[in-house]
Write an enzyme that holds these catalytic residues in place. Structure first.
Site, PDB file in Angstrom:
ATOM      1  N   HIS A 205       0.840  -1.199   0.000  1.00 19.79           N
ATOM      2  CA  HIS A 205       0.000   0.000   0.000  1.00 19.79           C
ATOM      3  C   HIS A 205       0.874   1.247   0.000  1.00 19.79           C
ATOM      4  CE1 HIS A 205       1.209  -0.442   4.189  1.00 19.79           C
ATOM      5  NE2 HIS A 205       0.941   0.847   4.371  1.00 19.79           N
ATOM      6  N   ASP A 207       0.834   5.119   2.006  1.00 15.43           N
ATOM      7  CA  ASP A 207       0.163   5.776   3.127  1.00 15.43           C
ATOM      8  C   ASP A 207      -0.545   7.021   2.589  1.00 15.43           C
ATOM      9  OD1 ASP A 207       1.268   3.833   4.723  1.00 15.43           O
ATOM     10  OD2 ASP A 207       2.859   5.103   5.544  1.00 15.43           O
ATOM     11  N   HIS A 262       4.802   0.109  -0.035  1.00 13.64           N
ATOM     12  CA  HIS A 262       5.577  -0.694   0.904  1.00 13.64           C
ATOM     13  C   HIS A 262       4.694  -1.791   1.482  1.00 13.64           C
ATOM     14  CE1 HIS A 262       3.708   2.636   3.084  1.00 13.64           C
ATOM     15  NE2 HIS A 262       3.738   1.903   4.183  1.00 13.64           N
ATOM     16  N   ARG A 272       8.117  -9.018  15.208  1.00  9.17           N
ATOM     17  CA  ARG A 272       8.501  -7.662  14.826  1.00  9.17           C
ATOM     18  C   ARG A 272       7.521  -6.697  15.472  1.00  9.17           C
ATOM     19  NH1 ARG A 272      10.458  -4.566  10.226  1.00  9.17           N
ATOM     20  NH2 ARG A 272       8.998  -2.876   9.793  1.00  9.17           N
TER      21      ARG A 272
HETATM   22  C1  LIG Z   1      -7.473  -1.091   3.900  1.00  9.40           C
HETATM   23  C2  LIG Z   1      -7.245   0.046   4.527  1.00  9.40           C
HETATM   24  C3  LIG Z   1      -6.496   0.164   5.817  1.00  9.40           C
HETATM   25  C4  LIG Z   1      -6.193   1.659   5.876  1.00  9.40           C
HETATM   26  C5  LIG Z   1      -7.474   2.220   5.331  1.00  9.40           C
HETATM   27  C6  LIG Z   1      -7.643   1.391   4.060  1.00  9.40           C
HETATM   28  O1  LIG Z   1      -8.947   1.390   3.538  1.00  9.40           O
HETATM   29  C7  LIG Z   1      -6.642   1.938   3.018  1.00  9.40           C
HETATM   30  C8  LIG Z   1      -5.457   2.680   3.681  1.00  9.40           C
HETATM   31  C9  LIG Z   1      -4.966   1.964   4.951  1.00  9.40           C
HETATM   32  C10 LIG Z   1      -4.003   2.812   5.779  1.00  9.40           C
HETATM   33  C11 LIG Z   1      -2.519   2.614   5.454  1.00  9.40           C
HETATM   34  C12 LIG Z   1      -1.685   3.541   6.346  1.00  9.40           C
HETATM   35  C13 LIG Z   1      -2.130   3.488   7.814  1.00  9.40           C
HETATM   36  O2  LIG Z   1      -1.696   2.257   8.381  1.00  9.40           O
HETATM   37  C14 LIG Z   1      -3.674   3.595   7.926  1.00  9.40           C
HETATM   38  C15 LIG Z   1      -4.113   3.764   9.375  1.00  9.40           C
HETATM   39  C16 LIG Z   1      -4.146   4.697   7.042  1.00  9.40           C
HETATM   40  O3  LIG Z   1      -4.354   5.843   7.335  1.00  9.40           O
HETATM   41  O4  LIG Z   1      -4.361   4.218   5.780  1.00  9.40           O
HETATM   42  C17 LIG Z   1      -4.279   2.409   7.207  1.00  9.40           C
HETATM   43  C18 LIG Z   1      -5.809   2.242   7.250  1.00  9.40           C
HETATM   44  C19 LIG Z   1      -6.273   1.341   8.406  1.00  9.40           C
HETATM   45  O5  LIG Z   1      -5.532   0.471   8.867  1.00  9.40           O
HETATM   46  O6  LIG Z   1      -7.447   1.471   8.797  1.00  9.40           O
HETATM   47  O1  LIG Z   2       4.582  -2.284  10.471  1.00  9.10           O
HETATM   48  C1  LIG Z   2       5.345  -1.779   9.647  1.00  9.10           C
HETATM   49  O2  LIG Z   2       6.555  -1.865   9.716  1.00  9.10           O
HETATM   50  C2  LIG Z   2       4.766  -0.977   8.501  1.00  9.10           C
HETATM   51  C3  LIG Z   2       3.254  -0.951   8.564  1.00  9.10           C
HETATM   52  C4  LIG Z   2       2.652   0.072   7.664  1.00  9.10           C
HETATM   53  O3  LIG Z   2       3.134   0.317   6.589  1.00  9.10           O
HETATM   54  C5  LIG Z   2       1.454   0.772   8.107  1.00  9.10           C
HETATM   55  O4  LIG Z   2       0.970   0.508   9.239  1.00  9.10           O
HETATM   56  O5  LIG Z   2       0.963   1.627   7.343  1.00  9.10           O
HETATM   57 FE   LIG Z   3       2.200   2.015   5.623  1.00 13.51          FE
END
Ligand SMILES: C=C1C[C@]23C[C@@]1(O)CC[C@H]2[C@@]12CC[C@H](O)[C@@](C)(C(=O)O1)[C@H]2[C@@H]3C(=O)O
Ligand SMILES: O=C(O)CCC(=O)C(=O)O
Ligand SMILES: [Fe+2]
Length: 332
Positions: A205, A207, A262, A272
């Protein structure tokens, strides 16, 4: 967290064919104490959207206090951790990532970072509650300061007049920032000899926010995608912080910086623990390229403007691996 030695049918979809990625010993490293820092950050953000920083000034005790509290939290019985499950995938979560069917071999704690309210964990018993809250508050403050410093160096390196052109968003009172602790337990099914697979820890994904600052225990698993789409494995480094360019910063720089794809892959034996600060803008912030960069690009924005509230709402309806910026690209 339930740790199974033999995958049940619903667990097999966590498995990935074992294809180890080459290690990436040339992970861009930026020494924040040198005059070259701004230039190095800009070139790493443009090429990789990813780099690590050394000489960051974050004290070791601050890190180890939070690490110790997090280890204690994840070692609690499931019934205790499940008291921390909150709505909309906040709080404690196990296996499920987001709300749209993504899963990974991890458990986590996802918290909102509010400017003026302490990070409370009312579901925990004392003394863990106080030590965890105190460690979280200090660590998150340090991450915000580090992220702000890095964003200022980015502005310097791009020759922007205002150093806070990017950092202002994460420093506004209503900034929508998160903090996340991810715990990837060892995976017994991978330790069976001849079982030539890896497990999806946290799927690929980008961020969505502006910037993410991460660190982890001394265990590998983090992989990033290079420009050509190939994946490389990032050697762990307990003494550095790793920085991701998020989707919103890609837009603010009109594509000069790229948000990095990543993922985390679990190979078996070691657990981890990672800690990630996600610096996001306030919901009402309009995200579009900074004026000076747009002028350099003759007014041609690569993206249609959006508010963070709109982008976040759309992002949280998407699957983890989706390209969320695609819908906002201008094709001229
Ligand atoms: C599948 C998903 C988890 C996420 C929200 C989403 O719909 C798409 C983006 C995901 C992400 C990736 C970065 C962060 O870990 C996170 C908190 C964010 O802001 O976007 C996660 C979301 C999540 O875990 O709810
Ligand atoms: O746990 C990690 O090292 C990365 C996880 C990550 O990319 C995320 O939480 O968005
Ligand atoms: Fe991430």
């Amino acid at each position: 967290m339930v740790v199974l030695a033999n995958p049940s049918p619903d667990e097999t979809f966590l498995l990935r064919p074992s294809k180890p990625c080459p290690s990436f010993p040339d992970t861009p490293a930026v020494d924040l104490s040198t005059p070259a820092a701004a230039r190095d950050i800009v070139s790493a953000s443009a090429e990789f959207g990813f780099f690590k920083v050394t000489n960051h000034g974050v004290s070791k005790s601050l890190i180890s206090n939070l690490e110790a509290a997090a280890v204690e939290f994840f070692a609690l019985p499931d019934v205790e951790k499940e008291k921390a499950v909150l709505a909309n995938s906040f709080g404690y979560g196990n296996r499920e990532i987001g709300r749209n069917g993504d899963v990974g071999w991890l458990e986590y704690l996802l918290l909102e970072v509010a400017e003026n309210s302490p990070m409370l964990l009312p579901f925990l018993k004392e003394p863990l509650q106080s030590s965890f809250c105190c460690a979280l508050k200090e660590y998150v403050l340090a991450m915000k300061k580090l992220a702000t410093g890095v964003l200022e160096l980015m502005a310097d390196g791009l020759g922007m007049e205002q150093r806070n052109v990017f950092g202002k968003y994460i420093n506004e009172e209503k900034s929508d920032s998160f903090f996340r602790l991810n715990h990837y337990p060892p995976c017994p099914m991978l330790q069976v000899q001849g079982f030539n697979r890896t497990v999806n820890g946290f799927g690929e994904h980008t961020d969505p926010q502006i910037i993410s600052v991460m660190r982890s225990t001394n265990s590998d698993g983090l992989e990033i995608a290079l420009r050509d789409g190939s994946w490389v494995s990032i050697p762990p480094d307990r003494d550095s912080f790793f920085v991701n360019v998020g989707d919103s910063l890609q837009v603010l720089t009109n594509g000069r910086f790229r948000s990095v794809r990543h993922r985390v892959v679990t190979t078996g034996v070691r657990s981890r623990l990672s800690m990630i600060y996600f610096g996001g803008p306030p919901p009402c912030a309009r995200i579009s390229p900074a004026d000076e960069l747009l002028a350099e690009d003759r007014g041609r924005s690569k993206y249609t403007e959006f508010t963070w509230a709109d982008y976040k709402a759309a992002a949280f309806k998407s699957r983890l691996a989706d390209n969320r910026l695609r819908h906002f690209e201008n094709h001229q």
